[in-house]
Structures are given as structure tokens and as C-alpha cells.
Design an enzyme around this catalytic site. Structure first.
Site, PDB file in Angstrom:
ATOM      1  N   ASP A  74       0.847  -1.188   0.000  1.00 33.78           N
ATOM      2  CA  ASP A  74       0.000   0.000   0.000  1.00 33.78           C
ATOM      3  C   ASP A  74       0.887   1.244   0.000  1.00 33.78           C
ATOM      4  O   ASP A  74       2.025   1.217   0.445  1.00 33.78           O
ATOM      5  CB  ASP A  74      -0.979   0.007   1.182  1.00 33.78           C
ATOM      6  CG  ASP A  74      -0.384  -0.571   2.460  1.00 33.78           C
ATOM      7  OD1 ASP A  74       0.856  -0.749   2.534  1.00 33.78           O
ATOM      8  OD2 ASP A  74      -1.146  -0.830   3.397  1.00 33.78           O
ATOM      9  N   GLU A 144      -5.605   3.311   4.055  1.00 35.34           N
ATOM     10  CA  GLU A 144      -6.042   3.967   5.289  1.00 35.34           C
ATOM     11  C   GLU A 144      -7.520   4.356   5.236  1.00 35.34           C
ATOM     12  O   GLU A 144      -8.157   4.531   6.281  1.00 35.34           O
ATOM     13  CB  GLU A 144      -5.190   5.205   5.573  1.00 35.34           C
ATOM     14  CG  GLU A 144      -3.718   4.929   5.817  1.00 35.34           C
ATOM     15  CD  GLU A 144      -3.456   4.133   7.086  1.00 35.34           C
ATOM     16  OE1 GLU A 144      -4.398   3.902   7.854  1.00 35.34           O
ATOM     17  OE2 GLU A 144      -2.296   3.737   7.300  1.00 35.34           O
TER      18      GLU A 144
END
Length: 414
Positions: A74, A144
């Protein structure tokens, strides 16, 4: 040759990591990071697709016959002001979805994840004799936000690229550098964040009889919500319900017209999750009705992460390879964690097993026992803290080696 040998790690990765750390970007804003990723993958010989779910990058390298393995990193950062004192600390700011200027920091370590996967991609491309099959590397936006993995799937990830036989990935953690941890089964909690708006009737503080006080309504709601975990789910279930934000009014002598709560629910079981959500709905509406609220309250989902479930056999296969590299004493079981991740969506959407582990990233000198009982685990800075930053070495080298070792384990040379 063992899985972890003959790995060439580019020494320039340290400067790349520092550069990414200095230039963090929030979810779905990772344009600079994505451009760097695409450029490096192209240079390594990957077929590169940009713009998947906006800022996502997919690289594919086919090396003979064999299975397909997906390695994921990520890329996004957090709206946190860094306070590490490092010479490469972030001073970046950006504009969030509301238009406000916010600080940005890679306080969760996704810059390290990105760097490690780029290093692993370089190493695997440079030594194709050590593996066979198809390698798919996914650089995902907006973890997130709990949205990036699903957005990539919705943008045709498995229509445009081969579905993998396994999904592999790692997350840096406040464990001693040199340790790797993984837990079979439900490993990371499902998370639901909700916004609750309670509508009363405003009035001057001297005339409470003219009001329907939303602050009292909110207070009663918060207190009642505390009984959900203690009285409405089995004692053997694990769950957390947190009210993390309350906002109502701006003056001491004015009863406002509305109050807003933000709450977070973490669960490991879909049935428990639904029971808690139903209880929240009942309590919110019930307290509003008791107070004589002027309007029905609203409950809005802010974000959602499903439970991350490690396939026991797949994780065991990967951790066995890590144990051969690091030694069995350096492989830990952290138990089920209360943190949340969206990597599992990439696995479930492909009907593939997930093997996801924690990469130790903290100076080992800060620990005594170096295992999951170490008291330092409660004191060293952890992910999302403004003080969090992994020690670059040996974390970076270990992170690259772990990904290469995992890829070679699942894509063995023919």
C-alpha cells in the site's frame, strides 16, 4: 540454493525510502508515488498498468510456466504531523476532502512497504532462474481509507490481470527488526466507523424548557452504547466499541440544535458484527425517541474494513520459508490483532488464500525478551503515532528479502 539466498538489493533503496518518506500523499492522491513506482517497474522489465482505481499501479512479469502470485504494497499516508526529529522527516501538507489544510506523514509505514516491494521486484526480475510462473505486483492506494483494495477490484483488477493462486504481503510493525510475525485464521479485526447525527431543538441556555437538548441525548447514547459489548454479545466473543468523537455547540450559554458522534466497532465474527450494528441502531433511535427528538437520527458509514483471515496452510508455508532464513526463534505468533487492513479483499475477490505477515521494524536494542511478552511493545512508538518511524536497516533489507523469499516459495523454479 535456498529461497533467501542470492538476493541482490539495490543500495539506492535507502534514498528512495527517504524520498518517499519526505513526500507522503493521502489516499487516492498518491500521484507522485505512483509515477516513481511505474518508472522503476518499467526499468525492471515489468509490463506496467497505471491508473488502476485512479492511482493504483499493477506490474506483471511472466517467467515461464507455473502459478501466479500477487505481492501487494500500500502507498498512502496519514493526516498526521510527524514528530520524529529525523533528517528526512515529512513537513508536507495537503488539502483533505473537506478543503482543510492538513499535515501528512507516513506514520503507518506504507513508504517502507512500497520501497520493499520495488526492491523485491528488482531482485526477482534480475534473477529469473530462481522462480517460474507469473508475478503480479500491486501497489494499492487508499488503504487507510479502507477503500483502495475494493476500488482496484471494482476497476477490473482480476478481469485485466490473472487471478493469483496466493496473495502475499507484509506490514511493518513495532516488533524488533529481524523478527517476523504471523497469525493463522482471523488475524486483523473488521472495522466499522459510523457517524451519528442527533437532532434536537436549540434554545438559549436560560430557557432549557424550550429545547430538546441534543447534548444530553448524546450523553445518554454514549453511556447506553457502552453496554453493547458488556451485555449484548457473548462473553467468549472479542469486540470493541469506541466513541472517538463528540461535537455539539460552540458556546457555553446556547443549547445547540444537533450533536454528532463518531464511533468505531471492531469485530472478528460477522454475526457479532451484525448484532452490534443492530444494537447501535436500536440504541441511537431509542434514545432519540425517549428525548422527543425533532427528527429521526441518521447513522452514516464512514469506512469499513472486513476481517483479515490468513489461510493457515498458506501462511504456514510462507512462515516455514522464513524460519529457514531467520531461524524459528525469530518467527512469532502475535495472536489476532485489533488493527484493520483491506488486503484481505484482494484475496477473497480472487478466491485465493492470503499469507500476510508483520515485519519487525524497531531497533532491537529497545527490547529485552524480543517476543510478544516484551514490555517494550507497550512503550515503543507504534504505527499511526507521530513518533513512529521504522529503523531503516535491517528493516529494509529484511522486508525485501521476505517478499523475495515468499515469491520464490510460491513460484518455485521449474
Amino acid at each position: 540454493m535456498s529461497m533467501h539466498e542470492n538476493i541482490t538489493i539495490d543500495p539506492a533503496l535507502t534514498e528512495l525510502y527517504k524520498d518517499l518518506h519526505r513526500h507522503p500523499e493521502l489516499g487516492f492522491q498518491e500521484h507522485r508515488t505512483a509515477a516513481i513506482v511505474a518508472r522503476r517497474l518499467n526499468a525492471s522489465g515489468f509490463a506496467v498498468t497505471t491508473g488502476v482505481a485512479g492511482t493504483g499501479i499493477v506490474g506483471m512479469l511472466t517467467n515461464g510456466s507455473g502459478p501466479t502470485a500477487l505481492l501487494r504494497a500500500d502507498m498512502d499516508a496519514l493526516p498526521v504531523e510527524e514528530d520524529t526529529g529525523l533528517d528526512y522527516a515529512s513537513t508536507a501538507t495537503t488539502t483533505d476532502a473537506s478543503g482543510a489544510t492538513v499535515p501528512v506523514d507516513h506514520a503507518c509505514g506504507h513508504d517502507l512497504h512500497t520501497t520493499c516491494l520495488l526492491g523485491a521486484a528488482d531482485a526477482l526480475a534480475a534473477d529469473r532462474a530462481s522462480w517460474s510462473g507469473t508475478l503480479v505486483v500491486v501497489f494499492q492506494p487508499a488503504e487507510e481509507l479502507g477503500a483502495g483494495a475494493q476500488a482496484m477490484v471494482d476497476d477490473g483488477l482480476y478481469d485485466r490481470f490473472p487471478a493469483p493462486e496466493v496473495v502475499l504481503g507484509q506490514h511493518v510493525a513495532p516488533l524488533p527488526a529481524g523478527k517476523i510475525a504471523g497469525h493463522p485464521g482471523a488475524s486483523y479485526a473488521g472495522s466499522d466507523s459510523l457517524r451519528v447525527r442527533l437532532v434536537g431543538r436549540g434554545a438559549h441556555g436560560s430557557m432549557p424548557e424550550a429545547s430538546i437538548d441534543p447534548i444530553v441525548m448524546a450523553a445518554e447514547t454514549v453511556l447506553r452504547l457502552q453496554t453493547v459489548i458488556s451485555r449484548e454479545i457473548p462473553s467468549t466473543a472479542t469486540a470493541v466499541l469506541t466513541v472517538g468523537s463528540i461535537h455539539a455547540g460552540d458556546a457555553a450559554n446556547v443549547i445547540p440544535g444537533a450533536a454528532e458522534l463518531q464511533l468505531n466497532i471492531r469485530t472478528y465474527d460477522t454475526g457479532v458484527r451484525q448484532r452490534i450494528l443492530d444494537s447501535v441502531d436500536r440504541i441511537v433511535r431509542g434514545e432519540a425517541a425517549v428525548a422527543g427528538a425533532a427528527e429521526e437520527p441518521t447513522i452514516t458509514e464512514i469506512e469499513r474494513f472486513p476481517v483479515v483471515v490468513n489461510d493457515p496452510a498458506a501462511l504456514g508455508r510462507t512462515l516455514d520459508a522464513f524460519a529457514a532464513w531467520l531461524g524459528p526463534d525469530n518467527i512469532l505468533d502475535p495472536g489476532a490483532g485489533a488493527g484493520s487492513e483491506d488486503v484481505g479483499i484482494l484475496a477473497t475477490s480472487a478466491a485465493a488464500p492470503l499469507s500476510y505477515w508483520l515485519l519487525g521494524g524497531t531497533d532491537p536494542a529497545l527490547f529485552t525478551t524480543g517476543d510478544m511478552t516484551d514490555p517494550a511493545l507497550l512503550t515503543v512508538p507504534s504505527n499511526h503515532s507521530p513518533h513512529y518511524a521504522p529503523v531503516i536497516q535491517p528493516t529494509l533489507t529484511n522486508g525485501v528479502t521476505a517478499l523475495v523469499t515468499a515469491a520464490r516459495t510460491w513460484l518455485p523454479a521449474s
